[in-house]
Design a protein around this motif. Structure first.
Motif, PDB file in Angstrom:
ATOM      1  N   VAL A   1       0.838  -1.204   0.000  1.00 48.90           N
ATOM      2  CA  VAL A   1       0.000   0.000   0.000  1.00 48.90           C
ATOM      3  C   VAL A   1       0.869   1.248   0.000  1.00 48.90           C
ATOM      4  N   MET A   2       1.949   1.232   0.782  1.00 46.46           N
ATOM      5  CA  MET A   2       2.854   2.386   0.806  1.00 46.46           C
ATOM      6  C   MET A   2       3.528   2.587  -0.546  1.00 46.46           C
ATOM      7  N   MET A   3       3.877   1.490  -1.223  1.00 44.10           N
ATOM      8  CA  MET A   3       4.516   1.616  -2.536  1.00 44.10           C
ATOM      9  C   MET A   3       3.531   2.124  -3.583  1.00 44.10           C
ATOM     10  N   ILE A   4       2.274   1.725  -3.486  1.00 45.93           N
ATOM     11  CA  ILE A   4       1.288   2.158  -4.477  1.00 45.93           C
ATOM     12  C   ILE A   4       0.904   3.618  -4.271  1.00 45.93           C
ATOM     13  N   PHE A   5       0.582   3.992  -3.051  1.00 49.06           N
ATOM     14  CA  PHE A   5       0.049   5.326  -2.790  1.00 49.06           C
ATOM     15  C   PHE A   5       1.086   6.334  -2.304  1.00 49.06           C
ATOM     16  N   GLY A   6       2.258   5.880  -1.931  1.00 50.15           N
ATOM     17  CA  GLY A   6       3.270   6.789  -1.411  1.00 50.15           C
ATOM     18  C   GLY A   6       4.185   7.329  -2.493  1.00 50.15           C
ATOM     19  N   GLN A   7       4.810   8.438  -2.188  1.00 48.50           N
ATOM     20  CA  GLN A   7       5.777   9.033  -3.102  1.00 48.50           C
ATOM     21  C   GLN A   7       7.029   9.372  -2.305  1.00 48.50           C
ATOM     22  N   GLY A   8       8.152   9.327  -2.991  1.00 49.16           N
ATOM     23  CA  GLY A   8       9.413   9.691  -2.345  1.00 49.16           C
ATOM     24  C   GLY A   8       9.829   8.688  -1.295  1.00 49.16           C
ATOM     25  N   GLY A   9       9.980   9.168  -0.083  1.00 50.60           N
ATOM     26  CA  GLY A   9      10.437   8.334   1.017  1.00 50.60           C
ATOM     27  C   GLY A   9       9.450   7.252   1.416  1.00 50.60           C
TER      28      GLY A   9
END
Length: 69
Positions: free
Chosen positions: A23-31
């Motif tokens: 989920v962090m890889m799909i919706f997150g950006q940068g760090g």
């Protein structure tokens, strides 16, 4: 059943970490993306630890005798 409680908790933690990481890889950006990758790697390591723990506890049969002779 009491012997499988530890590996069960490890398995649940591994799947949870992998899900959070994806989920962090799909919706997150940068760090957040890097944090997702790290979470997935840690989840995979926990999964491997869980499989090793189950293998260690199932080495003996119900009567306490080693199955592999």
């Amino acid at each position: 059943m009491e012997y499988l409680r530890g590996p069960l908790y490890l398995d649940v933690a591994a799947k949870g970490l992998c899900l959070v990481g994806v989920v962090m890889m799909i919706f997150g950006q940068g760090g957040w993306f890097i944090g997702g990758v790290v979470a997935v790697v840690i989840g995979v390591l926990f999964g491997a630890w869980s499989m090793i723990a189950v293998r260690q506890t199932r080495r003996r049969g119900w009567d306490g005798v080693n199955r592999i002779q």
